[in-house]
Design a protein around this motif. Structure first.
Motif, short mmCIF file in Angstrom:
data_model
loop_
_atom_site.label_atom_id
_atom_site.label_comp_id
_atom_site.label_asym_id
_atom_site.label_seq_id
_atom_site.Cartn_x
_atom_site.Cartn_y
_atom_site.Cartn_z
N SER A 31 0.18 -0.84 0.35
CA SER A 31 -0.15 -0.07 0.05
C SER A 31 0.67 1.02 0.01
N LYS B 256 -6.78 2.07 1.50
CA LYS B 256 -5.52 2.85 0.89
C LYS B 256 -5.24 2.61 -0.61
N SER C 85 -8.09 3.85 -2.15
CA SER C 85 -7.96 5.20 -2.98
C SER C 85 -7.10 5.34 -3.89
N ASP C 86 -6.17 4.85 -3.77
CA ASP C 86 -4.30 6.14 -4.65
C ASP C 86 -5.19 4.83 -6.04
N SER D 200 -11.34 5.26 6.67
CA SER D 200 -10.33 5.20 5.04
C SER D 200 -11.48 4.36 4.29
N ASN E 241 -12.52 7.47 3.46
CA ASN E 241 -11.02 8.36 1.62
C ASN E 241 -11.27 7.79 0.80
#
Length: 470
Positions: free
Chosen positions: A86, A118, A121-122, A150, A153
């Motif tokens: 991640s 995460k 999200s990225d 999270s 996000n």
């Protein structure tokens, strides 16, 4: 048998020590061989140290190969690898590890999801984020605030602010991270007023903002021109004796310069103990927007003198400053320095657009036209628009026609460009061409978008009326 266990335990400790001291890929692979020979790879402690060593050396694929040799890895090992990927340049591998984990019937726990989310999200993987959300609900991990934040996000990063807000309002408890994610999500979605309203609601709820909150709120202030709120945030930082680090300081400089308070932005800049290239860029861009071209150049050259290497944004800011202030010769020199490789990178489309804008504003229309013809790529709509603006400002209808045609060619589905070209022909009294363009619009099913404005009348009902220009 006792002696064998002791020997294995001693060997395991030695391998852990070797992994902690590992400094090269050769050493790592030698240790890996010893682990496999002695069948120690199922050992959770050894495996977790191997993942850490692989991550430190940028060799996470070795850790992944090692992981794939386990029939049923421990959840701690899975979580360690998901976390490592991640934070890497291959966050999609976290998803693969999670899938492998489920296929091996390893049940995830509440430590699994924050790093997995995460990665999503990225990657802006909204559909997979929704799928993981469903799994979290089924497994009963939604009450964990780290998991909830999270999830927020993921939805905010993917632009699904409706679901993001729904998750936020269903949270029994919210901390500074929860509010900050919502503020940032609204800001990135262009809902600047909503971002600032959320910030105010956070303060009224009694949750203290952190530095990340303030950076996001200041960014919303900068983009929306909310100077009063920006000043309040600055006062809050001062009253609470927060250290003005490089990130917070840069945000303040950016906010003040974009809101037109160059003097205060400059004062903040000069009082910062540490600055980076982003800090300098904020000041230079602010001066460029304020049409203080000569001052922007002075700070740009001072930036170089102080050993800060300009980046693409720095050069874009200084070229904009030259354009707005008519400093054509200086702008040419700086652009040519970029072409010659002085700054370590070649000019991109935005730098070329600035040059076209600069030449057009100054009336160097023929030079701007020739410059566009020599570019290493085809002109885009921004370049053609800048050229057209210069031609219109200086009354050159012939070159305006060329720019108008190019805009239609670059974006043939945009009806506004056809209307613009038709109006140009009308100014030139070329009525056959006016009719030709309008027929072309009709054939392609295009029409001009209606102009819209609004006005609030206080009498009698404070009603806001929307006006359409047809």
């Amino acid at each position: 048998m006792m002696r064998t266990y002791l020997q294995m335990d001693s060997l395991g400790n030695r391998i852990v020590n070797l992994l902690n001291a590992c400094t090269s890929s050769t050493q790592l692979h030698q240790i890996q061989a010893q682990i496999l020979v002695n069948n120690l790879h199922p050992n959770t402690k050894i495996h977790s140290h191997f993942i850490h060593a692989s991550e430190s050396l940028g060799l996470l694929n070795s850790a992944l190969l090692f992981f794939n040799q386990l029939q049923k890895p421990h959840v701690f090992i899975c979580n360690s690898l998901i976390r490592a990927f991640s934070h890497s340049c291959s966050p999609q591998t976290s998803v693969s590890v999670y899938t492998r984990m489920l296929n091996a019937s390893v049940s995830p726990n509440h430590f699994t999801f924050p790093f997995l989310l995460k990665s999503l999200s990225d990657l802006r993987y909204l559909d997979q984020g929704r799928s993981i959300h469903s799994q979290i609900l089924k497994l009963g991990h939604l009450n964990d605030i780290y998991v909830q934040n999270s999830l927020l996000n993921v939805y905010a990063s993917c632009g699904d602010m409706c679901t993001c807000q729904q998750v936020f309002y269903e949270m029994p408890q919210r901390d500074a991270v929860s509010w900050t994610v919502l503020i940032d999500g609204n800001r990135n979605s262009g809902e600047l007023d909503e971002a600032l309203i959320t910030f105010e609601r956070m303060l009224y709820s009694g949750v203290s903002p952190n530095r990340v909150t303030m950076v996001n709120a200041l960014s919303a202030c900068a983009c929306s021109g909310a100077l009063e709120m920006g000043v309040w945030i600055h006062d809050f930082i001062t009253k609470n004796s927060w250290e003005l680090d490089v990130i917070l300081g840069t945000s303040l400089v950016d906010m003040y310069t974009k809101c037109g308070r160059i003097d205060v932005g400059l004062s903040v800049f000069q009082n910062m103990h540490q600055k980076n290239v982003f800090t300098w860029n904020a000041l230079i861009k602010g001066l460029a927007l304020a049409k203080s071209g000569k001052e922007a150049l002075l700070w740009f050259f001072r930036m170089e003198t102080e050993g800060i290497k300009p980046d693409e944004v720095s050069l874009l800011g200084v070229l904009c400053a030259c354009s707005h202030s008519g400093l054509v010769e200086v702008g040419k020199q700086i652009f040519n320095s970029m072409v010659d490789g002085r700054y370590g990178f070649s000019p991109g489309p935005k730098h070329y657009s600035c040059m076209i804008d600069m030449l057009g504003r100054a009336g160097y229309l023929q030079e701007a036209f020739e410059f566009m013809g020599k570019m290493p790529f085809e002109p885009n709509k921004v370049m053609c628009g800048a050229f057209l603006a210069g031609c219109r400002a200086h009354g050159n209808l012939e070159l305006s026609e060329i720019a108008g045609k190019k805009l239609v060619e670059v974006e043939p589905e945009n009806g506004a460009y056809y209307v613009l070209l038709s109006n140009l022909y009308a100014e030139m009294e070329r009525w056959d061409d006016v009719e030709r363009v309008r027929l072309l619009m009709k054939e392609r099913g295009l029409r001009k978008d209606l102009g819209c404005s609004s006005i609030e009348l206080k009498e009698p009902t404070n009603h806001v009326y929307e006006l359409l220009a047809v």
